[in-house]
Write a protein that holds these residues in place. Sequence first.
Motif, mmCIF file in Angstrom:
data_model
loop_
_atom_site.group_PDB
_atom_site.id
_atom_site.type_symbol
_atom_site.label_atom_id
_atom_site.label_comp_id
_atom_site.label_asym_id
_atom_site.label_seq_id
_atom_site.Cartn_x
_atom_site.Cartn_y
_atom_site.Cartn_z
ATOM 1 N N VAL A 5 -1.036 0.610 4.188
ATOM 2 C CA VAL A 5 -0.497 1.570 3.180
ATOM 3 C C VAL A 5 -1.404 1.852 2.236
ATOM 4 N N SER A 6 -2.012 2.993 2.295
ATOM 5 C CA SER A 6 -3.034 3.786 1.563
ATOM 6 C C SER A 6 -2.606 4.357 0.206
ATOM 7 N N VAL A 7 -3.273 3.938 -0.793
ATOM 8 C CA VAL A 7 -2.644 4.647 -2.306
ATOM 9 C C VAL A 7 -3.764 5.837 -2.318
ATOM 10 N N ILE A 8 -3.449 6.909 -2.650
ATOM 11 C CA ILE A 8 -4.103 8.049 -2.841
ATOM 12 C C ILE A 8 -4.028 8.519 -4.192
ATOM 13 N N ASP A 9 -5.228 8.436 -4.800
ATOM 14 C CA ASP A 9 -5.414 9.089 -6.147
ATOM 15 C C ASP A 9 -5.828 10.409 -6.100
ATOM 16 N N LEU A 83 9.084 0.984 11.225
ATOM 17 C CA LEU A 83 8.480 2.079 10.575
ATOM 18 C C LEU A 83 9.477 2.346 9.435
ATOM 19 N N ASP A 84 10.813 2.367 9.817
ATOM 20 C CA ASP A 84 11.955 2.741 8.973
ATOM 21 C C ASP A 84 11.599 1.777 7.633
ATOM 22 N N LYS A 88 10.478 2.929 3.747
ATOM 23 C CA LYS A 88 11.439 2.755 2.709
ATOM 24 C C LYS A 88 10.661 2.041 1.607
ATOM 25 N N LEU A 89 10.030 1.101 1.999
ATOM 26 C CA LEU A 89 9.034 0.386 0.910
ATOM 27 C C LEU A 89 8.087 1.151 0.382
ATOM 28 N N ALA A 90 7.535 1.974 1.195
ATOM 29 C CA ALA A 90 6.458 2.951 0.713
ATOM 30 C C ALA A 90 7.134 4.042 -0.292
ATOM 31 N N THR A 91 8.201 4.308 -0.001
ATOM 32 C CA THR A 91 9.140 5.320 -0.858
ATOM 33 C C THR A 91 9.234 4.632 -2.273
ATOM 34 N N LYS A 100 0.633 9.071 -4.435
ATOM 35 C CA LYS A 100 1.023 9.344 -3.034
ATOM 36 C C LYS A 100 0.483 8.335 -2.129
ATOM 37 N N LEU A 101 1.272 8.030 -1.209
ATOM 38 C CA LEU A 101 0.849 6.854 -0.050
ATOM 39 C C LEU A 101 0.903 7.498 1.353
ATOM 40 N N GLU A 102 -0.117 6.834 2.164
ATOM 41 C CA GLU A 102 -0.072 7.023 3.476
ATOM 42 C C GLU A 102 0.247 5.816 4.239
ATOM 43 N N VAL A 103 1.327 5.749 5.298
ATOM 44 C CA VAL A 103 1.545 4.607 6.031
ATOM 45 C C VAL A 103 0.932 4.820 7.382
ATOM 46 N N ARG A 104 0.455 3.754 8.048
ATOM 47 C CA ARG A 104 -0.222 3.845 9.260
ATOM 48 C C ARG A 104 -0.091 2.521 9.749
ATOM 49 N N PRO A 105 0.685 2.558 11.151
ATOM 50 C CA PRO A 105 0.637 1.144 11.786
ATOM 51 C C PRO A 105 -0.554 0.871 12.253
ATOM 52 N N PHE A 106 -0.894 -0.462 12.504
ATOM 53 C CA PHE A 106 -2.217 -1.126 13.084
ATOM 54 C C PHE A 106 -1.721 -1.189 14.613
ATOM 55 N N LEU A 107 -2.925 -0.795 15.286
ATOM 56 C CA LEU A 107 -2.552 -0.774 16.661
ATOM 57 C C LEU A 107 -2.336 -2.150 17.300
ATOM 58 N N GLU A 108 -1.437 -2.272 18.250
ATOM 59 C CA GLU A 108 -1.081 -3.609 18.837
ATOM 60 C C GLU A 108 -2.547 -4.182 19.460
#
Length: 109
Positions: A5-9, A83-84, A88-91, A100-108
């Motif tokens: 979860v990246s925090v964008i400033d 992801l859901d 929800k947590l990122a919101t 703003k936040l960007e949510v990206r899953p790590f690759l398995e």
Amino acid sequence: MKYLVSVIDDKSDPGSTEERPAISVFNDRLIAEGYWVFAGGLADTSAATVIDNRGEQAVFTDGPFVESKEHLAGVWVWEAPDLDVALKLATEASKVCKRKLEVRPFLES
């Protein structure tokens, strides 16, 4: 699954210490509910160094890899069942840290 979860400033509205108490409460909740893996804030982009060692010699460049109005100010790593839940947590986190936040899953692996 783990999520970055990246925090964008926005440099025109830099983060302040006002949000820290609310972020600490949110982080404590993430820990208590088992979502917390890691979190950390980042220094300003002026402290960045880019290294490119794909050629004959390593090239070091001061500053960020890309100049933009917005920049990465910090990260969370969360463990969430899907992801859901992460969204929800990122919101909630976006409201708490006022960014703003960007949510990206790590690759398995």
